[in-house]
Design an enzyme around this catalytic site. Sequence first.
Site, short mmCIF file in Angstrom:
data_model
loop_
_atom_site.label_atom_id
_atom_site.label_comp_id
_atom_site.label_asym_id
_atom_site.label_seq_id
_atom_site.Cartn_x
_atom_site.Cartn_y
_atom_site.Cartn_z
N LYS A 76 8.81 25.01 45.02
CA LYS A 76 8.98 26.10 44.04
C LYS A 76 8.07 25.87 42.83
CE LYS A 76 12.09 28.49 46.24
NZ LYS A 76 11.65 29.69 46.96
N TYR A 119 11.98 20.55 48.40
CA TYR A 119 12.23 22.00 48.25
C TYR A 119 11.89 22.45 46.83
CZ TYR A 119 14.90 26.22 47.17
OH TYR A 119 15.28 27.47 46.72
N SER A 150 13.50 29.26 41.49
CA SER A 150 14.87 28.76 41.51
C SER A 150 15.16 27.94 40.26
CB SER A 150 15.01 27.85 42.74
OG SER A 150 16.18 27.09 42.65
P1 NAD Z 1 17.73 33.04 53.33
O1 NAD Z 1 17.44 31.84 54.16
O2 NAD Z 1 18.96 33.81 53.62
O3 NAD Z 1 16.47 34.03 53.36
C1 NAD Z 1 15.16 33.59 53.53
C2 NAD Z 1 14.57 34.38 54.69
O4 NAD Z 1 13.22 33.97 54.88
C3 NAD Z 1 15.30 34.14 56.00
O5 NAD Z 1 15.68 35.39 56.54
C4 NAD Z 1 14.29 33.42 56.87
O6 NAD Z 1 14.46 33.75 58.24
C5 NAD Z 1 12.98 33.89 56.29
N1 NAD Z 1 11.84 33.00 56.48
C6 NAD Z 1 11.76 31.67 56.20
N2 NAD Z 1 10.53 31.21 56.48
C7 NAD Z 1 9.80 32.27 56.94
C8 NAD Z 1 8.46 32.44 57.38
N3 NAD Z 1 7.61 31.42 57.45
N4 NAD Z 1 8.07 33.67 57.77
C9 NAD Z 1 8.92 34.72 57.73
N5 NAD Z 1 10.20 34.63 57.32
C10 NAD Z 1 10.63 33.41 56.93
O7 NAD Z 1 17.71 32.56 51.81
P2 NAD Z 1 18.10 33.34 50.49
O8 NAD Z 1 19.28 32.68 49.92
O9 NAD Z 1 18.13 34.79 50.73
O10 NAD Z 1 16.86 32.93 49.59
C11 NAD Z 1 15.73 33.78 49.42
C12 NAD Z 1 14.73 33.07 48.54
O11 NAD Z 1 15.34 32.76 47.29
C13 NAD Z 1 14.22 31.74 49.10
O12 NAD Z 1 12.85 31.62 48.78
C14 NAD Z 1 15.04 30.71 48.34
O13 NAD Z 1 14.35 29.48 48.20
C15 NAD Z 1 15.20 31.39 46.99
N6 NAD Z 1 16.38 30.92 46.26
C16 NAD Z 1 17.61 30.94 46.85
C17 NAD Z 1 18.72 30.46 46.15
C18 NAD Z 1 20.08 30.43 46.80
O14 NAD Z 1 20.92 29.65 46.36
N7 NAD Z 1 20.35 31.26 47.81
C19 NAD Z 1 18.58 29.99 44.86
C20 NAD Z 1 17.31 30.00 44.27
C21 NAD Z 1 16.21 30.48 44.99
N1 UFG Z 2 29.31 21.40 46.17
C1 UFG Z 2 30.42 20.73 46.60
N2 UFG Z 2 30.67 20.70 47.94
C2 UFG Z 2 29.85 21.28 48.87
C3 UFG Z 2 28.70 21.97 48.40
C4 UFG Z 2 28.46 22.01 47.03
O1 UFG Z 2 31.19 20.17 45.82
O2 UFG Z 2 30.13 21.19 50.07
C5 UFG Z 2 29.05 21.46 44.72
C6 UFG Z 2 27.73 20.84 44.32
O3 UFG Z 2 27.88 19.47 44.14
C7 UFG Z 2 27.40 21.60 43.04
C8 UFG Z 2 28.01 23.00 43.31
O4 UFG Z 2 28.96 22.82 44.34
O5 UFG Z 2 28.07 21.04 41.95
C9 UFG Z 2 26.98 24.01 43.76
O6 UFG Z 2 26.28 23.50 44.87
P1 UFG Z 2 25.36 24.42 45.80
O7 UFG Z 2 24.86 23.56 46.91
O8 UFG Z 2 26.08 25.66 46.15
O9 UFG Z 2 24.21 24.85 44.80
P2 UFG Z 2 23.15 23.96 44.02
O10 UFG Z 2 23.32 24.27 42.57
O11 UFG Z 2 23.17 22.56 44.41
O12 UFG Z 2 21.78 24.54 44.55
C10 UFG Z 2 21.63 25.93 44.81
C11 UFG Z 2 20.61 26.11 45.94
C12 UFG Z 2 19.24 25.75 45.50
C13 UFG Z 2 18.92 26.46 44.24
C14 UFG Z 2 19.94 26.21 43.19
C15 UFG Z 2 19.66 27.03 41.99
O13 UFG Z 2 20.95 25.31 47.06
O14 UFG Z 2 18.34 26.17 46.48
O15 UFG Z 2 21.23 26.58 43.67
O16 UFG Z 2 20.46 26.59 40.94
F1 UFG Z 2 17.72 26.04 43.81
#
Ligand code: NAD
Ligand code: UFG
Length: 360
Positions: free
Chosen positions: A163, A159, A135
């Site tokens: 990572k 979190y 991430s």
């Molecule tokens: P998500 O929560 O939709 O998907 C993650 C999935 O993993 C879920 O379906 C959950 O049920 C499953 N899971 C969690 N723990 C588990 C376990 N112990 N065993 C089996 N399944 C398990 O999240 P996402 O947005 O699709 O994110 C996928 C990956 O990408 C995550 O590792 C997250 O940290 C990473 N990531 C997400 C974002 C974002 O903003 N969405 C940004 C950067 C990185």
């Molecule tokens: N924000 C608001 N109001 C809300 C939620 C978010 O103003 O209710 C703002 C935040 O302050 C930020 C922007 O919207 O400026 C994006 O926020 P997100 O929570 O959507 O995303 P983040 O960048 O904080 O973090 C996300 C994921 C992390 C990941 C990261 C990667 O939550 O898991 O993106 O850049 F690591």
Amino acid sequence: MQLRLSAAGRVLVTGGAGYIGSHTVLQLLLEGCSVVVVDNLDNSSEVAVQRVAELAGEFRKNLTFHKIDIRDKEALEEVFASTKFDAVIHFAGLKAVGESVQKPLLYYKNNLIGTITLLEVMAVHRCKKLVFSSSATVYGWPKDLPCTEESSLSAMNPYGRTKLMIEDICRDMHHADSEWKIMLLRYFNPVGAHPSGDIGEDPRGIPNNLMPLVQQVAVGRRPALTVFGNDYLTKDGTGVRDYIHVVDLAEGHIAALKKLFEDPKIGCEVYNLGTGKGTSVLEMVAAFEKASGKKIPLVFAGRRPGDAEVLFASTSKAEKELNWKAKYGIEEMCRDQWNWASKNPWGYESPDTANGGVTK
Ligand code: NAD
Ligand code: UFG
């Protein structure tokens, strides 16, 4: 740009019922891969897997789902014993930043033990090709922008620390045994949905991220969006992020797999997956209002602890080495997110079963 896999393989996808996982599984199936999804459905619904199967048409025969927690070594062993995988894409993990601050052990236990268990089982079965969901959070509050893969790293919460730790574990694995070929993909902010509107983001409970909240306001599940901070040193005072269409992100995984399968020089590599463009909260809200025709009422609040001011990616390494570049802009992201939201206002659930609604 040629991303297509020349040799479709058998791929295990952990967390494949989740938001990014489900979109990636669909792309893998359309590439002709055989896909086994393991997910404990902690933050997802099996309906997502069924929808992926429907969207995959004739390729649905190549999709198998197991409701498994990846910390359950015996169950994982059985999956590996029944199929010889060419690679694993590892999405499974908990991802709510605030919850990780409140419950650090839950995050260390799930994300670290889950990953270590997976790596152990992979090693036993001699499957040593891995794509891992890292991430942009590993860049902390960056000193210089855009963030390059060489920028300094820091964790602002448990979190993010999981990572960073998993990235280190992967580097150590490759160092100890060069047969391990690993892609660490640092995602920026994935948003949007598949253009069909049949799969999209549907987190359980109260969403943490901007766009699922905007979406819930638009469909009437929430009265207003709280904007965290309007005193940042940005164009309009609100935080700036690099939003990337989830379909582009899914394609990034195909490009990473192609590299894993085709480049013998791969070791443990890290790539940013973003667009390289920064967009503020207010710009994103305006784009969504335009796409949906809905007004998003705003409430301004203080900064959210742990939030960076501005975060966007340098995309040149992925462009050059993975031959991958994001195609979509925020207009398409908001269009597709609204299509998903309007077709599925309660996500994969009904108003009675959805647990993220204000009515609950
Ligand atoms: P998500 O929560 O939709 O998907 C993650 C999935 O993993 C879920 O379906 C959950 O049920 C499953 N899971 C969690 N723990 C588990 C376990 N112990 N065993 C089996 N399944 C398990 O999240 P996402 O947005 O699709 O994110 C996928 C990956 O990408 C995550 O590792 C997250 O940290 C990473 N990531 C997400 C974002 C974002 O903003 N969405 C940004 C950067 C990185
Ligand atoms: N924000 C608001 N109001 C809300 C939620 C978010 O103003 O209710 C703002 C935040 O302050 C930020 C922007 O919207 O400026 C994006 O926020 P997100 O929570 O959507 O995303 P983040 O960048 O904080 O973090 C996300 C994921 C992390 C990941 C990261 C990667 O939550 O898991 O993106 O850049 F690591």
